[in-house]
Design a protein around this motif. Structure first.
Motif, PDB file in Angstrom:
ATOM      1  N   GLN A  52      37.638   8.267  30.540  1.00  0.00           N
ATOM      2  CA  GLN A  52      36.247   8.287  31.009  1.00  0.00           C
ATOM      3  C   GLN A  52      36.179   8.258  32.537  1.00  0.00           C
ATOM      4  O   GLN A  52      35.410   8.990  33.161  1.00  0.00           O
ATOM      5  CB  GLN A  52      35.480   7.074  30.456  1.00  0.00           C
ATOM      6  N   ALA A  53      37.022   7.427  33.134  1.00  0.00           N
ATOM      7  CA  ALA A  53      37.007   7.293  34.602  1.00  0.00           C
ATOM      8  C   ALA A  53      37.470   8.592  35.252  1.00  0.00           C
ATOM      9  O   ALA A  53      36.863   9.087  36.217  1.00  0.00           O
ATOM     10  CB  ALA A  53      37.909   6.129  35.018  1.00  0.00           C
TER      11      ALA A  53
ATOM     12  N   ASP B 166      38.579  12.802  53.190  1.00  0.00           N
ATOM     13  CA  ASP B 166      37.449  13.540  52.599  1.00  0.00           C
ATOM     14  C   ASP B 166      37.610  13.766  51.102  1.00  0.00           C
ATOM     15  O   ASP B 166      36.623  13.955  50.390  1.00  0.00           O
ATOM     16  CB  ASP B 166      37.317  14.920  53.281  1.00  0.00           C
ATOM     17  N   PHE B 167      38.832  13.760  50.596  1.00  0.00           N
ATOM     18  CA  PHE B 167      39.021  14.229  49.217  1.00  0.00           C
ATOM     19  C   PHE B 167      39.412  13.148  48.219  1.00  0.00           C
ATOM     20  O   PHE B 167      39.211  13.297  47.025  1.00  0.00           O
ATOM     21  CB  PHE B 167      40.078  15.348  49.216  1.00  0.00           C
ATOM     22  N   LEU B 168      39.982  12.036  48.720  1.00  0.00           N
ATOM     23  CA  LEU B 168      40.454  10.985  47.803  1.00  0.00           C
ATOM     24  C   LEU B 168      39.256  10.264  47.178  1.00  0.00           C
ATOM     25  O   LEU B 168      38.431   9.674  47.880  1.00  0.00           O
ATOM     26  CB  LEU B 168      41.318   9.987  48.580  1.00  0.00           C
ATOM     27  N   LYS B 169      39.149  10.342  45.843  1.00  0.00           N
ATOM     28  CA  LYS B 169      38.053   9.653  45.126  1.00  0.00           C
ATOM     29  C   LYS B 169      38.689   8.628  44.190  1.00  0.00           C
ATOM     30  O   LYS B 169      39.536   9.014  43.370  1.00  0.00           O
ATOM     31  CB  LYS B 169      37.245  10.677  44.309  1.00  0.00           C
TER      32      LYS B 169
ATOM     33  N   PRO C  88      41.084  12.896  42.123  1.00  0.00           N
ATOM     34  CA  PRO C  88      40.791  11.624  41.463  1.00  0.00           C
ATOM     35  C   PRO C  88      42.011  10.711  41.422  1.00  0.00           C
ATOM     36  O   PRO C  88      43.118  11.165  41.120  1.00  0.00           O
ATOM     37  CB  PRO C  88      40.383  12.038  40.057  1.00  0.00           C
ATOM     38  N   PHE C  89      41.767   9.438  41.757  1.00  0.00           N
ATOM     39  CA  PHE C  89      42.851   8.434  41.719  1.00  0.00           C
ATOM     40  C   PHE C  89      42.321   7.234  40.940  1.00  0.00           C
ATOM     41  O   PHE C  89      41.365   6.581  41.368  1.00  0.00           O
ATOM     42  CB  PHE C  89      43.225   8.031  43.146  1.00  0.00           C
ATOM     43  N   ILE C  90      42.924   6.977  39.782  1.00  0.00           N
ATOM     44  CA  ILE C  90      42.492   5.837  38.959  1.00  0.00           C
ATOM     45  C   ILE C  90      43.514   4.725  39.142  1.00  0.00           C
ATOM     46  O   ILE C  90      44.717   4.931  38.911  1.00  0.00           O
ATOM     47  CB  ILE C  90      42.403   6.238  37.467  1.00  0.00           C
TER      48      ILE C  90
ATOM     49  N   VAL D 260      45.737  11.440  39.625  1.00  0.00           N
ATOM     50  CA  VAL D 260      46.753  10.400  39.394  1.00  0.00           C
ATOM     51  C   VAL D 260      46.104   9.194  38.731  1.00  0.00           C
ATOM     52  O   VAL D 260      45.014   8.761  39.136  1.00  0.00           O
ATOM     53  CB  VAL D 260      47.404   9.958  40.734  1.00  0.00           C
ATOM     54  N   ILE D 261      46.765   8.698  37.681  1.00  0.00           N
ATOM     55  CA  ILE D 261      46.417   7.371  37.149  1.00  0.00           C
ATOM     56  C   ILE D 261      47.606   6.487  37.508  1.00  0.00           C
ATOM     57  O   ILE D 261      48.724   6.729  37.039  1.00  0.00           O
ATOM     58  CB  ILE D 261      46.183   7.391  35.632  1.00  0.00           C
ATOM     59  N   HIS D 262      47.376   5.521  38.360  1.00  0.00           N
ATOM     60  CA  HIS D 262      48.474   4.748  38.962  1.00  0.00           C
ATOM     61  C   HIS D 262      48.645   3.393  38.271  1.00  0.00           C
ATOM     62  O   HIS D 262      47.900   2.448  38.503  1.00  0.00           O
ATOM     63  CB  HIS D 262      48.184   4.522  40.453  1.00  0.00           C
ATOM     64  N   PHE D 263      49.647   3.354  37.389  1.00  0.00           N
ATOM     65  CA  PHE D 263      49.954   2.108  36.666  1.00  0.00           C
ATOM     66  C   PHE D 263      51.128   1.381  37.313  1.00  0.00           C
ATOM     67  O   PHE D 263      51.407   0.230  36.993  1.00  0.00           O
ATOM     68  CB  PHE D 263      50.387   2.421  35.219  1.00  0.00           C
TER      69      PHE D 263
END
Ligand code: WQD
Length: 323
Positions: A230-231, A153-156, A103-105, A61-64
């Motif tokens: 990139q992130a 454990d999994f949220l980055k 992945p969470f941006i 997720v990319i959270h805008f």
């Protein structure tokens, strides 16, 4: 756009409160692809839960999703907390059900620093009390993600602290769609130049800066988008060193308001009608980024100039004005 070009399968989720379906037409013209779009209000946890049930393939997720007008947030603080933080928590709670690295941006902001004591601003600069509810939602959002990623454990997570995003995609097919009066300098400049507004008010010229007007680090949105790719790849490639990381996204160069006006006049050939007005409450004198961490760790560096951003913003304004 950049994710699609990188080969990612993308689904856009939005409530259309501050955007338009026309973005999808623009993306189709640029990529030739019809991007899946789902209209939901992320404040509705049942809708969010259904989204992840219907789309179990979502793997990042990319959270805008957030309201972002500083002035408006002062007038409607509870709406900002409810939307910006309620939506964030609903999405995180669905991700907590996942059983592999996710992945969470997070779209954060240099606003979290307030008026920094030292310039340029690096990621170790102290987080000061934000000047607006908008800024607080970014500070609280980061804290929520620090705690949620520590407990799961999994949220980055990677938080990207944007300096001042400006400009539009070079195709002139996608760009900022503003409902109502613009909140930010660049759209106010372009809409003054195109005659929507008679005059631009420069909010104060008595700041401790080289010409008395505020200094900001204006970063082209296309450079900003590339940093998100990139992130995302950093986490997907398991290169992240911690469960929560933060990067400043700027050019490393500050421009005063008057310098921006002069550059705009040069690239557009338009004489801008402006006056020096009173300071705007909550404004800080100067902010520009120390970009070394993003340069070195994300292997990302802003490449586009303020001139290029202003050219794209002016082109976008003329296209929309002539519709
Ligand atoms: C820039 C400069 C104003 C309008 C905010 C958020 C930040 C980010 C970008 C999301 C300031 C001056 C402006 C005008 C002016 N948001 N100005 N006359 O306030 O630096 O940052 O938007 O990512 O988080 O805080 O941006 O464009 O509003 O102002 O003189 O009509 O232009 O005083 O110095 P800001 P801005």
């Amino acid at each position: 756009m950049e994710l699609i070009q990188e080969g990612f399968e993308v689904v856009i989720v939005d409530d259309l409160s501050n955007s338009s379906l026309s973005v999808l037409d623009g993306l189709k013209k640029i990529t030739g692809k019809t991007i899946p779009f789902i209209e939901i209000n992320l404040q509705d946890k049942n809708q969010v839960s259904k989204l992840f049930k219907v789309h179990p393939e979502i793997s990042g997720v990319i959270h805008f999703a957030a309201y972002k007008a500083v002035g408006e947030s002062v007038l409607k603080p509870l709406e900002y907390y409810e939307n910006n933080l309620g939506s964030l928590i609903n999405v995180i709670k669905e991700i907590e059900k996942k059983e592999n690295d996710f992945p969470f941006i997070f779209s954060s902001s240099c606003t979290v620093y307030g008026q920094a004591d030292k310039l340029p601003i690096d990621e170790l600069a102290p987080i000061k009390r934000a000047e607006s509810p908008y800024g607080k939602t970014k500070q609280f959002g980061e804290e929520i993600l620090i705690d949620a990623s520590s407990a799961n454990d999994f949220l980055k997570v990677i938080s990207l602290r944007y300096f001042n995003p400006v400009g539009n995609h070079c195709s002139n097919e996608i760009g900022e769609l503003i409902s109502g009066a613009p909140q930010n300098l660049i759209p106010f400049i372009t809409q003054t130049a195109s005659g929507v507004y008679k005059k631009l008010s420069v909010f104060g010229d008595d700041y401790p800066t080289r010409d008395g007007t505020c200094v900001r680090d204006y970063i082209h949105v296309v450079d900003l988008a590339k940093a998100h790719v990139q992130a995302l790849n950093r986490i997907l490639n398991k290169n992240h060193s911690k469960k929560y990381e933060v990067f400043n996204l700027g050019t490393g160069k500050g421009y005063t308001v008057m310098e921006v006006i002069k550059i705009f006049e040069k690239i557009s050939g338009e004489k801008l009608n402006y006056e020096i007005g009173p300071r705007r409450k909550g404004d800080i004198a100067a902010a520009y980024a120390d970009t070394r961490k993003a340069n070195d760790v994300l292997s990302w560096k802003a490449e586009l100039t303020l001139e290029e951003a202003l050219i794209s913003a002016w082109s976008w304004e003329r296209k929309n004005r002539n519709k």
